[in-house]
Design an enzyme around this catalytic site. Structure first.
Site, PDB file in Angstrom:
ATOM      1  N   CYS A  85      84.722  52.223   7.194  1.00 23.48           N
ATOM      2  CA  CYS A  85      84.541  50.986   7.965  1.00 23.48           C
ATOM      3  C   CYS A  85      83.810  51.277   9.271  1.00 23.48           C
ATOM      4  O   CYS A  85      83.466  52.418   9.577  1.00 23.48           O
ATOM      5  CB  CYS A  85      85.886  50.332   8.255  1.00 23.48           C
ATOM      6  SG  CYS A  85      86.976  51.355   9.269  1.00 23.48           S
ATOM      7  N   CYS A 113      85.269  53.841  11.609  1.00 21.87           N
ATOM      8  CA  CYS A 113      84.994  55.221  11.208  1.00 21.87           C
ATOM      9  C   CYS A 113      83.664  55.684  11.804  1.00 21.87           C
ATOM     10  O   CYS A 113      83.547  56.813  12.292  1.00 21.87           O
ATOM     11  CB  CYS A 113      84.930  55.344   9.683  1.00 21.87           C
ATOM     12  SG  CYS A 113      86.456  54.929   8.824  1.00 21.87           S
ATOM     13  N   ASP A 144      42.398  45.612  16.713  1.00 24.22           N
ATOM     14  CA  ASP A 144      41.164  46.351  16.930  1.00 24.22           C
ATOM     15  C   ASP A 144      40.143  45.819  15.924  1.00 24.22           C
ATOM     16  O   ASP A 144      40.524  45.238  14.905  1.00 24.22           O
ATOM     17  CB  ASP A 144      41.411  47.842  16.724  1.00 24.22           C
ATOM     18  CG  ASP A 144      40.126  48.649  16.778  1.00 24.22           C
ATOM     19  OD1 ASP A 144      39.378  48.504  17.756  1.00 24.22           O
ATOM     20  OD2 ASP A 144      39.877  49.401  15.812  1.00 24.22           O
ATOM     21  N   ASP A 169      43.461  51.700  14.040  1.00 25.25           N
ATOM     22  CA  ASP A 169      43.384  52.825  13.107  1.00 25.25           C
ATOM     23  C   ASP A 169      42.783  54.083  13.721  1.00 25.25           C
ATOM     24  O   ASP A 169      42.751  55.121  13.073  1.00 25.25           O
ATOM     25  CB  ASP A 169      42.571  52.431  11.872  1.00 25.25           C
ATOM     26  CG  ASP A 169      41.083  52.322  12.186  1.00 25.25           C
ATOM     27  OD1 ASP A 169      40.738  51.959  13.336  1.00 25.25           O
ATOM     28  OD2 ASP A 169      40.261  52.591  11.289  1.00 25.25           O
ATOM     29  N   ASP A 180      42.833  53.925  19.657  1.00 24.08           N
ATOM     30  CA  ASP A 180      43.824  52.847  19.617  1.00 24.08           C
ATOM     31  C   ASP A 180      45.228  53.344  19.938  1.00 24.08           C
ATOM     32  O   ASP A 180      46.128  52.534  20.174  1.00 24.08           O
ATOM     33  CB  ASP A 180      43.844  52.187  18.233  1.00 24.08           C
ATOM     34  CG  ASP A 180      42.526  51.510  17.891  1.00 24.08           C
ATOM     35  OD1 ASP A 180      41.938  50.912  18.799  1.00 24.08           O
ATOM     36  OD2 ASP A 180      42.098  51.595  16.725  1.00 24.08           O
TER      37      ASP A 180
END
Length: 740
Positions: free
Chosen positions: A34, A37, A432, A633, A637
């Site tokens: 639970c 725990c 971009d 990419d 960037d």
């Protein structure tokens, strides 16, 4: 550069000389049941000297710990053991199926049904009761053999001076059992008293059933990981000299030539050295159609070869392969804790002690008020049983696992639970341009002949530039090859740096170059002056094909540009439909940027800006719109991706971009940005729904039990139902598809 590797459950970051090293360890944890725990294990791990952070996940039953250099990993195992749980440094064995531990449920059910039968028959007028000694014989193995796990775990919790679900079940069912034994002994000479063996046995049976169903459901949430792991072939066929030998895939080295036959899985990342085929990469990239591959083109380990035999030169193996990195990303995302889970942690830290106090007050209050201590015990038992916080601990991680798993299946890799949670709040996406909204390489977009056919002009332009390595020349040659044109040989090639190139083709002196050079050569550009202005307004780079005879004359006008990805307009439209604004950030000229943005459907453009300017633009967008996402990419960037609230990196981009982002899109498809935001919103909605149900069971159930309106049997059923319901609700995410 950070190098990562897994060894006996250890994920080690080596940061080079002069930089402190840290060790990230993923520990399988056994015995958690639970939310309390989870809190206790985390507290125990964080108390170990050298631990920087510790995240424990109930759904995956793992702990992710960051340990300082020089600290002993074994100390973590010792700390978990002292807290009452088991841990190991070696990876946990993979589950073989969802049906594990079914026999205790079956045995408990067989023993409990006869105890429940009189209660079931009573509404039908049947007054039948098992003898007390028979009830005792049936209930005892359920209580102390099949229910032994609750005593073991509850005792460990008591030794650690804390509480958990098992302690609540053990205390509650033991009270019902002890009360029944007392009544049986006290009234043994006065007929059969009303006993409560069925209450304790039914609670244990229902809890065992709930845990088994919960395990089945959790097994389904981790299907994405198992599906990815199944993509790894066990053997590879490697060409060594003149022969082919079969070796374990772990033995493949970078540079090896791997033979891949039709319908086989590619054993390692690499480039095709020989052969042509189609490759199915759907389970890795989400791309539904097989992709044509030839010499020099990249293939990914785990993808399925089509109809052709190919030889692949391995470029990445083991932990450096794309598939291994994908699996690591998904496992990390599923193991990390979402920020909303902190609320659950705060609640669970005080939950069990409060429940024990409420149960004690219920027992004393009802006993003193009514004098019916039997009923008071049963009401206290009901409080203990209904309060088991299993659902609370599973509410968030179950949804995170299901959401990140289904997203990975469709090509969206979410780095961690925090990224998943942040993405649902995105209000503006900054794109971009190059490589994100556009293809990322020059292409021949327009060709306007002064007279004659387009193919004739394209053939001559390609012939003049056939020996050039310039990107613009390659774009023209690629267009000619795409049209299957035969390119004649060129003679007397002469390059004019910064201007163009000239050559003799079929006895004709031809030139391809800029408008400025054409004017220097005396070429009259007036026949296509209007078209020249139109192409330049679209942001295209313009070149001329001219014949340099006695009277130089233009033959054609060529417009070259970075083509917009066909999916880009739809990506922007899908974001708008989700009330997310789109902005373009690019270092290109304003004319080019605005032309591309207009075709993509983006109205807000920031052009001619440097990488550091993108960071300032991100901050400005955050102030004006709220949560900002950046999509890129390239290396340039990376600062903006890191500065945004969440970064989306194209999988076809650079490693720097992917490391700086929270989400990696395995295909260069900008529509996946909207898909990532969508799955984030749906996952967060499931988290909120799960937390609502987890809390409502306790908020409503505990007062009802304390007021004597809930029997222990009904409380046990409700508690089991709560755990199963939150995991089942999370599993509904598996039906998600991009664009739904």
């Amino acid at each position: 550069m950070v190098a990562d590797f897994i060894l006996y459950g250890l994920n080690v970051d080596l940061r080079g000389p002069g930089v402190e090293t840290s060790i990230q360890i993923r520990l399988p944890i056994e015995g958690m049941t639970c939310a309390s725990c989870v809190t206790r294990v985390e507290r125990a791990l964080k108390a170990v000297p050298g631990v920087g952070s510790a995240d424990v996940n109930l759904a995956t039953e793992t702990a992710t710990v960051t340990l300082a250099a020089g600290a002993r990993p074994e100390s973590l195992v010792d700390a978990v053991h002292k807290a009452g749980y088991e841990a190991r440094l070696a990876p946990a064995p993979h589950a073989t199926g969802p049906d594990r531990s079914w026999w205790p449920v079956a045995a408990s059910t067989v023993l409990t049904l006869p105890l429940m039968l009189p209660m079931v028959l009573q509404p039908f007028g049947a007054q039948w009761t098992l003898p007390g000694w028979a009830q005792l014989m049936l209930a005892t193995p359920v209580q102390f053999v099949l229910g032994a796990r609750f005593y073991r775990a509850g005792w460990k919790a008591l030794r650690a001076r804390t509480g958990n679900m098992d302690l609540l079940v053990a205390l509650g069912t033991s009270a019902a059992y002890a009360l029944s034994v007392y009544l049986l002994i006290r009234h043994r000479e006065h007929g059969i008293p009303h006993l409560y063996f069925e209450a304790g046995a039914a609670v244990i049976t229902l809890v065992l059933l709930g845990k088994w169903l919960e395990h089945r459901a959790k097994y389904q949430t981790t299907e994405a990981i198992r599906a990815l792991q199944a993509l790894r072939p066990e053997r590879a066929r490697v060409r060594r000299g003149a022969e082919e030998i079969e070796v374990p895939v772990e033995s493949v080295k970078v540079g090896d030539l791997v033979v891949v036959r039709p319908a086989e899985r590619v054993a390692a990342d690499g480039e095709i050295a020989e052969g042509m085929t189609h490759v199915d990469e759907s389970l890795i990239t989400g791309e539904s159609l097989p992709i044509a591959k030839g010499p020099g083109e990249r293939v990914t380990g785990g993808s399925v070869n089509g109809e052709g035999l190919v030889i692949v030169r391995a470029t990445a193996v083991g932990a450096q392969s794309v598939l291994a990195r994908i699996i690591e990303l998904v496992e990390t995302a599923q193991a990390r804790k979402a920020p909303i889970q902190r609320l659950v942690d705060r609640v669970s830290a005080v939950f069990v002690p409060v429940v024990l106090a409420i149960a004690g007050v219920t027992l004393v209050a009802w006993g003193l008020a009514t004098g019916d201590w039997e009923r008071a015990v049963l009401d206290a038992v009901a409080v203990l049983v209904i309060a088991c916080p299993c659902a609370l601990g599973l509410a968030t991680p179950a949804a995170v696992i299901a959401g990140t798993g289904v997203a990975a299946k469709h090509g969206v890799l979410i780095k961690d639970a925090e990224a998943l949670e942040v993405a649902h709040k995105v209000r503006v996406v900054a794109f971009d341009k190059t490589g994100t909204l556009t293809v990322g390489k020059p292409a021949l977009v327009a060709l306007e002949p002064v007279s004659g056919e387009r193919s004739a002009a394209l053939t001559l332009a390609a012939a003049v530039q056939s020996g050039s390595e310039h990107p613009l020349a390659k774009a023209v040659i690629a267009a000619a090859k795409q049209d299957s044109l035969a390119i004649p040989a060129a003679e007397g090639v002469r390059v004019a740096p910064g201007r163009g190139i000239e050559a003799r083709v079929g006895g004709r002196r031809l030139a391809v170059g800029s408008s400025r050079w054409m004017r220097e050569l005396g070429v009259d550009l007036s026949p296509l002056a209007d078209r020249l202005a139109a192409l330049e307004s679209q942001g295209l780079t313009v070149s001329w094909l001219a014949e340099l005879g006695t009277t130089p004359r233009p033959l054609a006008l060529l417009g070259i540009g970075d083509e917009l990805k066909p999916e880009a307009p739809q990506a922007v439209a899908e974001l708008a439909r989700r009330h997310v604004a789109s902005v373009m950030l690019t270092g290109d000229s304003r004319t080019v940027a605005q032309a591309i943005a207009a075709r993509a459907g983006i109205t807000s453009v920031r052009a001619e800006i440097l990488p550091e300017d993108k960071v300032r633009e991100i901050q400005s967008l955050r102030e004006s719109h709220g949560t900002v996402a950046m999509v890129g990419d390239g290396i340039n960037d990376a600062p903006a991706l890191a500065a945004a609230d969440i970064g989306f990196a194209m999988g076809s981009g650079t490693d720097a971009a992917m490391h700086a982002s929270g989400v990696t899109l395995m295909r260069g498809d900008p529509r996946l940005v909207a898909a990532a935001i969508d799955i984030s919103r749906r996952t967060y909605a499931k988290i909120r729904q799960n937390l609502f149900w987890a809390f409502i069971y306790n908020v409503v159930g505990i007062p009802l039990a304390a007021l004597g309106l809930l029997s222990p049997v009904v409380a046990g059923a409700a508690m089991a139902l709560s755990s199963v319901s939150v995991v089942t609700n999370a599993l509904l995410l598996k039906r998600w598809r991009p664009g739904n």
